[in-house]
Design a protein around this motif. Structure first.
Motif, mmCIF file in Angstrom:
data_model
loop_
_atom_site.group_PDB
_atom_site.id
_atom_site.type_symbol
_atom_site.label_atom_id
_atom_site.label_comp_id
_atom_site.label_asym_id
_atom_site.label_seq_id
_atom_site.Cartn_x
_atom_site.Cartn_y
_atom_site.Cartn_z
ATOM 1 N N LEU A 115 0.952 -1.464 0.171
ATOM 2 C CA LEU A 115 0.043 0.053 -0.119
ATOM 3 C C LEU A 115 0.868 1.230 -0.067
ATOM 4 C CD1 LEU A 115 -3.055 1.328 0.080
ATOM 5 C CD2 LEU A 115 -2.620 1.156 2.505
ATOM 6 N N LYS A 116 1.881 1.022 0.603
ATOM 7 C CA LYS A 116 2.995 2.406 0.702
ATOM 8 C C LYS A 116 3.459 2.621 -0.778
ATOM 9 C CE LYS A 116 7.015 3.742 3.185
ATOM 10 N NZ LYS A 116 8.136 3.650 4.096
ATOM 11 N N LYS A 117 3.762 1.596 -1.599
ATOM 12 C CA LYS A 117 4.350 1.739 -2.715
ATOM 13 C C LYS A 117 3.180 2.502 -3.527
ATOM 14 C CE LYS A 117 8.183 -0.057 -2.415
ATOM 15 N NZ LYS A 117 9.439 0.840 -2.457
ATOM 16 N N ALA A 118 1.962 1.812 -3.740
ATOM 17 C CA ALA A 118 0.785 2.397 -4.065
ATOM 18 C C ALA A 118 0.353 3.837 -4.094
ATOM 19 C CB ALA A 118 -0.523 1.417 -4.204
ATOM 20 N N LEU A 119 0.361 4.305 -2.762
ATOM 21 C CA LEU A 119 0.089 5.729 -2.396
ATOM 22 C C LEU A 119 1.035 6.466 -2.820
ATOM 23 C CD1 LEU A 119 -1.536 4.924 1.485
ATOM 24 C CD2 LEU A 119 -2.553 5.321 -0.830
ATOM 25 N N SER A 120 2.451 6.314 -2.639
ATOM 26 C CA SER A 120 3.462 7.153 -3.087
ATOM 27 C C SER A 120 3.288 7.254 -4.666
ATOM 28 C CB SER A 120 4.756 6.386 -2.777
ATOM 29 O OG SER A 120 5.119 5.209 -3.426
ATOM 30 N N LYS A 123 -1.692 6.299 -6.667
ATOM 31 C CA LYS A 123 -2.937 5.462 -7.331
ATOM 32 C C LYS A 123 -4.265 5.599 -6.253
ATOM 33 C CE LYS A 123 0.122 4.024 -10.110
ATOM 34 N NZ LYS A 123 -0.007 4.216 -11.306
ATOM 35 N N LYS A 124 -5.336 5.525 -6.969
ATOM 36 C CA LYS A 124 -6.465 5.510 -6.157
ATOM 37 C C LYS A 124 -7.090 4.072 -5.735
ATOM 38 C CE LYS A 124 -10.658 7.322 -5.408
ATOM 39 N NZ LYS A 124 -10.676 8.476 -4.388
ATOM 40 N N PRO A 125 -7.048 4.304 -4.259
ATOM 41 C CA PRO A 125 -7.531 3.048 -3.477
ATOM 42 C C PRO A 125 -8.999 2.736 -3.506
ATOM 43 C CG PRO A 125 -6.706 4.615 -2.229
ATOM 44 C CD PRO A 125 -6.898 5.209 -3.223
ATOM 45 N N THR A 141 -11.318 -3.516 12.378
ATOM 46 C CA THR A 141 -10.615 -3.596 10.962
ATOM 47 C C THR A 141 -10.726 -2.441 10.341
ATOM 48 O OG1 THR A 141 -11.480 -6.097 10.795
ATOM 49 C CG2 THR A 141 -10.376 -5.030 8.709
ATOM 50 N N MET A 142 -11.706 -1.756 9.964
ATOM 51 C CA MET A 142 -11.754 -0.473 9.249
ATOM 52 C C MET A 142 -10.996 0.758 10.081
ATOM 53 S SD MET A 142 -13.379 -0.334 6.354
ATOM 54 C CE MET A 142 -12.993 1.670 6.529
ATOM 55 N N ASP A 143 -10.894 0.706 11.446
ATOM 56 C CA ASP A 143 -10.082 1.629 12.039
ATOM 57 C C ASP A 143 -8.670 1.413 12.022
ATOM 58 O OD1 ASP A 143 -12.356 2.686 13.240
ATOM 59 O OD2 ASP A 143 -12.260 1.738 15.226
ATOM 60 N N SER A 144 -8.101 0.114 11.741
ATOM 61 C CA SER A 144 -7.082 -0.167 11.430
ATOM 62 C C SER A 144 -6.619 0.287 10.203
ATOM 63 C CB SER A 144 -6.513 -1.627 11.743
ATOM 64 O OG SER A 144 -7.329 -2.352 10.713
ATOM 65 N N VAL A 145 -7.445 0.053 9.007
ATOM 66 C CA VAL A 145 -7.279 0.516 7.670
ATOM 67 C C VAL A 145 -7.162 2.092 7.829
ATOM 68 C CG1 VAL A 145 -8.168 0.741 5.570
ATOM 69 C CG2 VAL A 145 -8.243 -1.729 6.707
ATOM 70 N N ILE A 146 -7.914 2.956 8.428
ATOM 71 C CA ILE A 146 -7.618 4.293 8.486
ATOM 72 C C ILE A 146 -6.540 4.645 8.885
ATOM 73 C CG2 ILE A 146 -8.939 6.533 9.297
ATOM 74 C CD1 ILE A 146 -11.680 4.831 8.759
ATOM 75 N N GLU A 147 -6.176 4.210 9.974
ATOM 76 C CA GLU A 147 -4.885 4.521 10.672
ATOM 77 C C GLU A 147 -3.811 4.131 9.790
ATOM 78 O OE1 GLU A 147 -4.373 2.400 14.290
ATOM 79 O OE2 GLU A 147 -6.483 3.049 15.171
ATOM 80 N N LEU A 148 -3.800 3.163 9.026
ATOM 81 C CA LEU A 148 -2.767 2.948 8.192
ATOM 82 C C LEU A 148 -2.376 3.849 7.145
ATOM 83 C CD1 LEU A 148 -0.509 0.682 7.174
ATOM 84 C CD2 LEU A 148 -2.236 -0.595 6.234
ATOM 85 N N GLU A 151 -1.107 6.700 8.441
ATOM 86 C CA GLU A 151 0.369 6.680 8.634
ATOM 87 C C GLU A 151 1.372 6.557 7.550
ATOM 88 O OE1 GLU A 151 2.582 2.893 10.760
ATOM 89 O OE2 GLU A 151 0.705 3.361 11.594
ATOM 90 N N LEU A 152 0.774 6.198 6.556
ATOM 91 C CA LEU A 152 1.465 6.018 5.310
ATOM 92 C C LEU A 152 1.271 7.587 4.521
ATOM 93 C CD1 LEU A 152 0.739 2.448 4.128
ATOM 94 C CD2 LEU A 152 2.822 3.231 5.233
ATOM 95 N N GLY A 153 0.795 8.314 4.975
ATOM 96 C CA GLY A 153 0.768 9.792 4.357
ATOM 97 C C GLY A 153 -0.249 9.669 3.235
ATOM 98 N N ALA A 154 -1.250 9.170 3.201
ATOM 99 C CA ALA A 154 -2.433 9.274 1.938
ATOM 100 C C ALA A 154 -2.817 10.511 1.924
ATOM 101 C CB ALA A 154 -3.478 8.328 2.402
ATOM 102 N N ASN A 155 -3.000 11.288 0.639
ATOM 103 C CA ASN A 155 -3.614 12.433 0.675
ATOM 104 C C ASN A 155 -5.135 12.350 0.819
ATOM 105 O OD1 ASN A 155 -4.905 11.707 -1.780
ATOM 106 N ND2 ASN A 155 -2.985 12.157 -2.985
ATOM 107 N N ASP A 156 -5.622 13.621 0.881
ATOM 108 C CA ASP A 156 -7.153 13.725 1.024
ATOM 109 C C ASP A 156 -7.834 12.625 0.105
ATOM 110 O OD1 ASP A 156 -6.624 15.406 3.056
ATOM 111 O OD2 ASP A 156 -7.054 17.243 2.131
ATOM 112 N N ASP A 157 -7.674 12.857 -1.163
ATOM 113 C CA ASP A 157 -8.154 12.119 -2.235
ATOM 114 C C ASP A 157 -8.239 10.670 -1.886
ATOM 115 O OD1 ASP A 157 -9.828 11.802 -4.578
ATOM 116 O OD2 ASP A 157 -8.131 11.411 -5.603
#
Length: 606
Positions: A115-120, A123-125, A141-148, A151-157
């Motif tokens: 996911l880190k590679k994809a976000l950098s 790519k739209k997830p 599970t959803m909370d852990s996904v949002i936290e991740l 943490e990985l620096g996803a943009n607003d989109d």
């Protein structure tokens, strides 16, 4: 620049065994890819024998489905971090990703890595919570996904992702759990709505980045890539911008696109299409195919460096050449250099010896898959113990580190923490789940994990699971104690006997049974103490005229421990080798003669 609305390109990324390939199965079956009377096996995308046996995806593969007039190109990517090189280059072919998360297990290390590679790469997830039929705390599970994501620096989109709930095995997906469905149409609709359509210059000169290479015995090498600009026709003359900076002219033989599981010949393709090209004999990953009047190379995604190395050498044991088809250094060298043409995260170097080659890979599994493939192809060779690759940064030695997640029943937590503490593991977090298990997260040097998997399974009675992912380089953490048990070494060449093995098993765990051919210096077991022990497992009981009641009863042997390839790789010490043939895996000492080993030991002691 125009947008092409009738196509979408996506990759499915997930941790090992979270259901990627099963999800692709369901999409293919529901979109008319197979005839109604066609027999279809499970995990149809895992076409490689090793993938089917191990239940993991090793090679990235392309497929495509049509839904409501839109062609959706899907790439099934490996979930194990050791095959991250496959994922990194594939992401440059797609415009979005489906992140698959197990409803029960939640986010795991490889999920984070890919996911880190994809976000950098921006790519739209889309997040798919799979295996919801098994239960699990979906909110957690959803909370852990949002936290991740945060943490990985996803943009607003990227943070504004859509969530789909699914059971790939049962073949359904829904945007709302209160509205059950019977098929995957909700997921396909979400892909069309959320994943951006390809955008490009349709009138410009051709630009196609080659991200994968396949081979066909009839047409030779086939380059797979996505058209970034312009269009292409079969039999078109093109320029190839090579990775070394040179440009050569060539001609496309046949042009293919993916339909279901097949490559289908087409006459032309344009921006956004994922195509396969034959007819260019020396085409390689990372190269750009362009029109003759516009030879402009595209940048290729940087592949992470290997973290582990092994020596591959010609087999020189007393049994050399008896079981293999390809046994010479010429055969071995050609096979290894052929591997790195398609395996971009692997490297091979020649050494001072013509019979030895140094192979660099992402991890033990990455190298063990290569070894197993070579064995099945008929190669016979030897390998040394895996070693991590150290780096010199600012005058200090740095070593590769791993993020390790261990899931164990709560009663075994103490044993796991104790062993990992001895191996320089730092506990990052500890979470209990509602199934009586505990999830432990550690940061640990890569070298300290070599050989730990077996210990962990022993300590947890087989209930523990572990997964790790490369986390970067950090200063050297200090020495650790190596294997704390010695080897049981064969005294002479011959055939193992029940009498000889019975005497040896009192002080060891045996790897061999009776009636097996052995040679001097071969390892036949593990000693109960930390030094090596030479034993005569070929010893025969001499007959006499005397008989005694009870003493001549049948000797009872404990069944030998049969180790897998990965277990053998983890077991061997620095002065030992693994001998591999199409039919056998043998452990041996580098120096077979006991006298010569003692001389070497005395010399090193001085």
């Amino acid at each position: 620049m125009k947008t092409r609305e009738n196509i979408r390109n996506i990759a499915i990324i997930a941790h090992v065994d979270h259901g990627k390939t099963t999800l692709v199965d369901a999409l293919l079956k529901q979109n008319g890819i197979f005839r109604t009377n066609e027999v279809v096996q499970d995990r149809v995308m895992d076409s490689n024998d090793l993938e089917r046996e191990r239940g993991i995806t090793i090679l990235a593969k392309n497929t495509a489905v049509n839904y409501q007039g839109v062609k959706i190109n899907i790439i099934d990517t490996p979930g194990h971090a050791d095959f991250g090189g496959e994922v990194e280059r594939i992401l440059s072919m797609v415009d979005g990703v489906i992140l698959l998360v197990d409803a029960v297990e939640g986010c795991m290390p490889q999920t984070r890595y890919v996911l880190k590679k994809a976000l950098s790469l921006n790519k739209k997830p889309i997040v798919v919570i799979n295996k919801v039929d098994k239960g699990g705390d979906l909110d957690k599970t959803m909370d852990s996904v949002i936290e991740l994501f945060i943490e990985l620096g996803a943009n607003d989109d990227q943070l504004d992702f859509k969530t789909v709930y699914a059971s790939a095995r049962q073949g359904w997906a829904t945007n709302d759990l209160s509205k059950p469905t019977t098929d995957m149409s909700d997921l396909l609709k979400t892909v069309i709505e959320e994943i951006p359509a390809p955008v490009g210059d349709f009138e410009g000169g051709l630009q196609t980045l080659i991200c994968n290479v396949d081979y066909d015995e009839y047409v030779g090498r086939i380059g797979v890539g996505k058209i970034i600009r312009g269009s292409v026709k079969d039999m078109q003359a093109v320029s190839v911008c090579h990775t070394n900076g040179t440009v050569s002219n060539s001609k496309i033989g046949k042009l293919y696109q993916f339909e279901g599981l097949k490559r289908v010949e087409v006459e032309s393709a344009t921006v956004g299409d994922i195509i396969a090209i034959s007819g260019i004999p020396d085409i390689n990953i990372g190269e750009t195919v362009c029109s003759l009047d516009c030879a402009e190379a595209l940048p290729f995604v940087a592949i992470d460096e290997p973290t582990i190395s092994m020596m591959f050498m010609v087999n020189n044991s007393p049994f050399a050449g008896k079981e293999g088809k390809f046994v010479t250094s010429r055969h071995l060298r050609a096979r290894l250099y052929r591997e790195i043409e398609t395996n971009v995260s692997m490297r091979v170097e020649d050494t001072d010896s013509a019979d030895t080659f140094k192979v660099f890979g992402r991890g033990e599994l990455h190298l063990s898959i290569l070894i197993e493939e070579m064995r099945r192809e008929g190669y016979e060779f030897q390998v040394s113990r895996p070693k991590v690759i150290f780096k010199e940064i600012n005058g200090k030695t740095h070593e590769p580190m791993e993020d390790l997640v261990v899931e164990v029943p709560t009663e075994y937590v103490g044993a796991v923490m104790s062993k990992l503490g001895e191996r320089r593991g730092e506990l990052v977090s500890m979470d209990a789940d509602d199934r009586g298990g505990t999830k432990l997260t550690f940061k640990i040097p890569s070298r300290c994990l070599i050989g730990y998997r077996n210990e962990m399974l022993t300590d947890t009675k087989g209930f523990g699971t572990m997964a790790s992912v490369f986390a970067g380089y950090e200063p050297y953490k200090g020495d650790i104690k190596e294997r704390n048990r010695g080897s049981l070494v064969c005294f002479e060449a011959g055939v193992t006997t029940q009498y000889g093995l019975f005497n040896a098993q009192e002080r060891s765990t045996l790897f061999v049974g009776p009636g097996l051919k052995v040679y001097e210096g071969m390892i036949v077991g593990v000693n109960s103490r930390d030094e090596d022990l030479v034993v005569n497992v070929c010893k025969v009981k001499h007959l006499t005229n005397n008989r005694a009641s009870g003493s001549d009863d049948a000797l009872k042997l404990v069944p030998p421990t049969i180790m897998s390839l990965e277990q053998c790789m983890e077991f061997i010490a620095d002065d030992e080798l693994l001998e591999l043939t199409p039919t056998s895996i043998r452990l041996r000492k580098k120096i077979l003669s006991k006298d010569l080993r003692m001389k070497e030991w005395a010399k090193n002691r001085k």
